[in-house]
Design a protein around this motif. Structure first.
Motif, short mmCIF file in Angstrom:
data_model
loop_
_atom_site.label_atom_id
_atom_site.label_comp_id
_atom_site.label_asym_id
_atom_site.label_seq_id
_atom_site.Cartn_x
_atom_site.Cartn_y
_atom_site.Cartn_z
N GLU A 68 45.80 34.21 30.23
CA GLU A 68 45.02 35.42 30.52
C GLU A 68 44.08 35.21 31.70
O GLU A 68 43.93 36.07 32.56
CB GLU A 68 44.20 35.87 29.30
CG GLU A 68 45.04 36.36 28.14
CD GLU A 68 45.49 35.23 27.22
OE1 GLU A 68 45.16 34.04 27.47
OE2 GLU A 68 46.20 35.52 26.25
N VAL A 69 43.46 34.04 31.76
CA VAL A 69 42.55 33.74 32.87
C VAL A 69 43.34 33.59 34.16
O VAL A 69 42.95 34.11 35.21
CB VAL A 69 41.73 32.46 32.57
CG1 VAL A 69 40.92 32.04 33.79
CG2 VAL A 69 40.82 32.70 31.38
N THR A 70 44.45 32.91 34.12
CA THR A 70 45.29 32.73 35.30
C THR A 70 45.76 34.08 35.84
O THR A 70 45.74 34.32 37.04
CB THR A 70 46.51 31.84 34.96
OG1 THR A 70 46.03 30.61 34.44
CG2 THR A 70 47.35 31.58 36.18
N ASP A 71 46.18 34.99 34.96
CA ASP A 71 46.64 36.30 35.39
C ASP A 71 45.54 37.09 36.08
O ASP A 71 45.76 37.72 37.12
CB ASP A 71 47.18 37.10 34.20
CG ASP A 71 48.48 36.54 33.66
OD1 ASP A 71 49.11 35.71 34.35
OD2 ASP A 71 48.86 36.93 32.54
N VAL A 72 44.34 37.06 35.54
CA VAL A 72 43.21 37.78 36.13
C VAL A 72 42.86 37.17 37.49
O VAL A 72 42.65 37.88 38.47
CB VAL A 72 41.98 37.76 35.19
CG1 VAL A 72 40.74 38.25 35.90
CG2 VAL A 72 42.26 38.60 33.96
N THR A 73 42.82 35.85 37.57
CA THR A 73 42.50 35.17 38.81
C THR A 73 43.53 35.49 39.88
O THR A 73 43.19 35.76 41.04
CB THR A 73 42.42 33.64 38.59
OG1 THR A 73 41.46 33.40 37.57
CG2 THR A 73 42.02 32.92 39.84
N THR A 74 44.80 35.48 39.53
CA THR A 74 45.85 35.78 40.48
C THR A 74 45.76 37.22 40.95
O THR A 74 45.88 37.50 42.14
CB THR A 74 47.23 35.51 39.84
OG1 THR A 74 47.28 34.14 39.45
CG2 THR A 74 48.35 35.79 40.81
N ALA A 75 45.52 38.15 40.05
CA ALA A 75 45.39 39.56 40.42
C ALA A 75 44.18 39.76 41.34
O ALA A 75 44.25 40.50 42.32
CB ALA A 75 45.26 40.43 39.17
N PHE A 76 43.09 39.10 41.03
CA PHE A 76 41.88 39.17 41.84
C PHE A 76 42.15 38.65 43.26
O PHE A 76 41.79 39.29 44.24
CB PHE A 76 40.78 38.34 41.16
CG PHE A 76 39.49 38.32 41.89
CD1 PHE A 76 38.56 39.33 41.72
CD2 PHE A 76 39.19 37.28 42.75
CE1 PHE A 76 37.35 39.31 42.39
CE2 PHE A 76 37.99 37.25 43.44
CZ PHE A 76 37.07 38.26 43.25
N ALA A 77 42.80 37.50 43.36
CA ALA A 77 43.12 36.91 44.66
C ALA A 77 44.05 37.81 45.47
O ALA A 77 43.89 37.97 46.68
CB ALA A 77 43.74 35.53 44.48
N ARG A 78 45.03 38.42 44.80
CA ARG A 78 45.96 39.34 45.50
C ARG A 78 45.22 40.55 46.03
O ARG A 78 45.49 41.02 47.14
CB ARG A 78 47.08 39.76 44.56
CG ARG A 78 48.22 38.77 44.50
CD ARG A 78 49.43 39.39 43.85
NE ARG A 78 49.14 39.75 42.47
CZ ARG A 78 49.70 39.19 41.41
NH1 ARG A 78 50.63 38.28 41.56
NH2 ARG A 78 49.37 39.55 40.20
N ARG A 79 44.29 41.07 45.25
CA ARG A 79 43.52 42.24 45.68
C ARG A 79 42.66 41.91 46.89
O ARG A 79 42.58 42.66 47.85
CB ARG A 79 42.67 42.71 44.50
CG ARG A 79 41.93 43.98 44.73
CD ARG A 79 42.85 45.18 44.50
NE ARG A 79 42.19 46.40 44.81
CZ ARG A 79 41.63 47.21 43.92
NH1 ARG A 79 41.69 46.91 42.65
NH2 ARG A 79 41.04 48.30 44.30
N ARG A 80 41.98 40.75 46.82
CA ARG A 80 41.15 40.31 47.94
C ARG A 80 42.01 40.17 49.21
O ARG A 80 41.65 40.64 50.28
CB ARG A 80 40.49 38.98 47.61
CG ARG A 80 39.77 38.38 48.82
CD ARG A 80 39.18 37.05 48.49
NE ARG A 80 38.02 37.28 47.66
CZ ARG A 80 37.39 36.34 46.97
NH1 ARG A 80 37.83 35.10 47.00
NH2 ARG A 80 36.33 36.63 46.25
#
Length: 100
Positions: free
Chosen positions: A8-20
């Protein structure tokens, strides 16, 4: 309790990085039309290095979440919504060109 390597943390971090990255790429695409150049720096937490080829002035642009949206931040004191990257490129262009 979640741990740093939980899915769950990895998914959020990846989504955050993609958005940035998407916000920085949209700004980067606007730079050449304003006589500016840019290059993405950093892997996990990218920033955009922007410079004016003639004046050699430069700045680093960050994209960060704020409230219910995202902001571009740059030095000195630049802060603007990511909603209109063309407008932001224009502001950065004035700064690096030395125009008020």
């Amino acid at each position: 309790m979640l741990k740093a390597n939980d899915r769950e943390v990895t998914d959020v971090t990846t989504a955050f990085a993609r958005r940035r990255l998407a916000h920085l790429e949209s700004l980067s695409a606007e730079l050449p039309g304003r006589g500016l150049a840019g290059r993405m720096l950093g892997a996990g937490a990218p920033v955009l290095w922007v410079w004016h080829p003639d004046t050699r002035r430069q700045t680093i642009v960050f994209a960060c979440p704020a409230g219910d949206g995202w902001l571009f931040l740059w030095s000195p004191d630049g802060q603007e919504s990511t909603e209109d990257p063309g407008h932001v490129a224009g502001l950065i262009g004035k700064l690096l060109n030395g125009t008020p």
